[in-house]
Write a protein that holds these residues in place. Sequence first.
Motif, mmCIF file in Angstrom:
data_model
loop_
_atom_site.group_PDB
_atom_site.id
_atom_site.type_symbol
_atom_site.label_atom_id
_atom_site.label_comp_id
_atom_site.label_asym_id
_atom_site.label_seq_id
_atom_site.Cartn_x
_atom_site.Cartn_y
_atom_site.Cartn_z
ATOM 1 N N ILE A 1 0.857 -1.173 0.000
ATOM 2 C CA ILE A 1 0.000 0.000 0.000
ATOM 3 C C ILE A 1 0.895 1.225 0.000
ATOM 4 C CG2 ILE A 1 -1.683 1.339 1.299
ATOM 5 C CD1 ILE A 1 -2.819 -1.234 2.343
ATOM 6 N N ARG A 2 0.525 2.180 -0.805
ATOM 7 C CA ARG A 2 1.274 3.428 -0.901
ATOM 8 C C ARG A 2 0.326 4.572 -0.584
ATOM 9 N NH1 ARG A 2 3.395 6.110 -6.394
ATOM 10 N NH2 ARG A 2 4.574 7.758 -5.457
ATOM 11 N N SER B 1 -4.414 10.390 -0.872
ATOM 12 C CA SER B 1 -4.767 9.467 -1.944
ATOM 13 C C SER B 1 -4.058 8.145 -1.659
ATOM 14 C CB SER B 1 -4.297 10.030 -3.288
ATOM 15 O OG SER B 1 -4.444 9.059 -4.300
ATOM 16 N N ALA B 2 -4.808 7.064 -1.607
ATOM 17 C CA ALA B 2 -4.235 5.747 -1.336
ATOM 18 C C ALA B 2 -4.424 4.859 -2.558
ATOM 19 C CB ALA B 2 -4.885 5.118 -0.116
ATOM 20 N N GLN B 3 -3.361 4.130 -2.923
ATOM 21 C CA GLN B 3 -3.416 3.198 -4.047
ATOM 22 C C GLN B 3 -2.759 1.895 -3.623
ATOM 23 O OE1 GLN B 3 -1.209 5.690 -6.782
ATOM 24 N NE2 GLN B 3 -3.072 6.134 -7.950
ATOM 25 N N VAL B 4 -3.227 0.799 -4.186
ATOM 26 C CA VAL B 4 -2.661 -0.514 -3.903
ATOM 27 C C VAL B 4 -2.035 -1.034 -5.193
ATOM 28 C CG1 VAL B 4 -3.165 -2.865 -3.160
ATOM 29 C CG2 VAL B 4 -4.407 -0.946 -2.136
ATOM 30 N N PHE B 5 -0.757 -1.456 -5.103
ATOM 31 C CA PHE B 5 -0.021 -1.970 -6.251
ATOM 32 C C PHE B 5 0.601 -3.312 -5.906
ATOM 33 C CE2 PHE B 5 0.440 2.694 -6.640
ATOM 34 C CZ PHE B 5 -0.109 2.878 -7.892
ATOM 35 N N ASP C 1 4.753 -3.353 -10.018
ATOM 36 C CA ASP C 1 4.198 -2.047 -10.392
ATOM 37 C C ASP C 1 4.667 -0.952 -9.434
ATOM 38 O OD1 ASP C 1 2.887 -3.072 -12.571
ATOM 39 O OD2 ASP C 1 0.952 -3.274 -11.548
ATOM 40 N N ARG D 1 6.710 2.344 -10.564
ATOM 41 C CA ARG D 1 6.173 3.676 -10.264
ATOM 42 C C ARG D 1 7.119 4.474 -9.362
ATOM 43 N NH1 ARG D 1 0.586 5.226 -10.723
ATOM 44 N NH2 ARG D 1 -0.442 3.803 -12.123
#
Length: 171
Positions: free
Chosen positions: A1-2, A12-16, A20, A24
């Motif tokens: 999780i970033r 803003s939270a994104q899961v990669f 990936d 990024r």
Amino acid sequence: IRVVSTSTRQISAQVFNHDDLQRRNFLQQLAYALYISAIAIFMVWGVVNWLFGGERIIGMFGLMQALGLFYALGSLGYLRTFWPAHWPAHWLDLFTTLGSILAVSAALLFHAMLTREFDLPLWVRRLQNALLVLEPVKLLMVLLAQQTMLALHINMVQVLIAPVFFLFTVM
């Protein structure tokens, strides 16, 4: 999780997956390096030209870039690399906050100095002075540890209105 913070109030939270995320992060670090390099190049150019030419406006440009570089290093997390381990982490936050305020202050002062080369109406000069008077007020608000968030909010409002104001100033 970033987790990436875009301001003092939004996240803003994104899961990669791992691959990936690495790609990024590499692209992000490359973009940061280019950004910091550009600021450093302009800073060196401004300081060297000021040292050899002595023009105040060029010196102010170099100072604006130096403070912008300091703030960029702090806000992008690179200042921590140079931070002594035995110094408190909250000092790092304070220096980054001060860097933000000083970078905006230097930019406003540079643009005010630049536009005063023109024959400005008195009311425009007064509005410029009003923008500049807020700078020591913001610093005092942070240094006295009373209203840091308010000082940063004022800083953010100045960043939003100053480009439009100075654009209309030269028009």
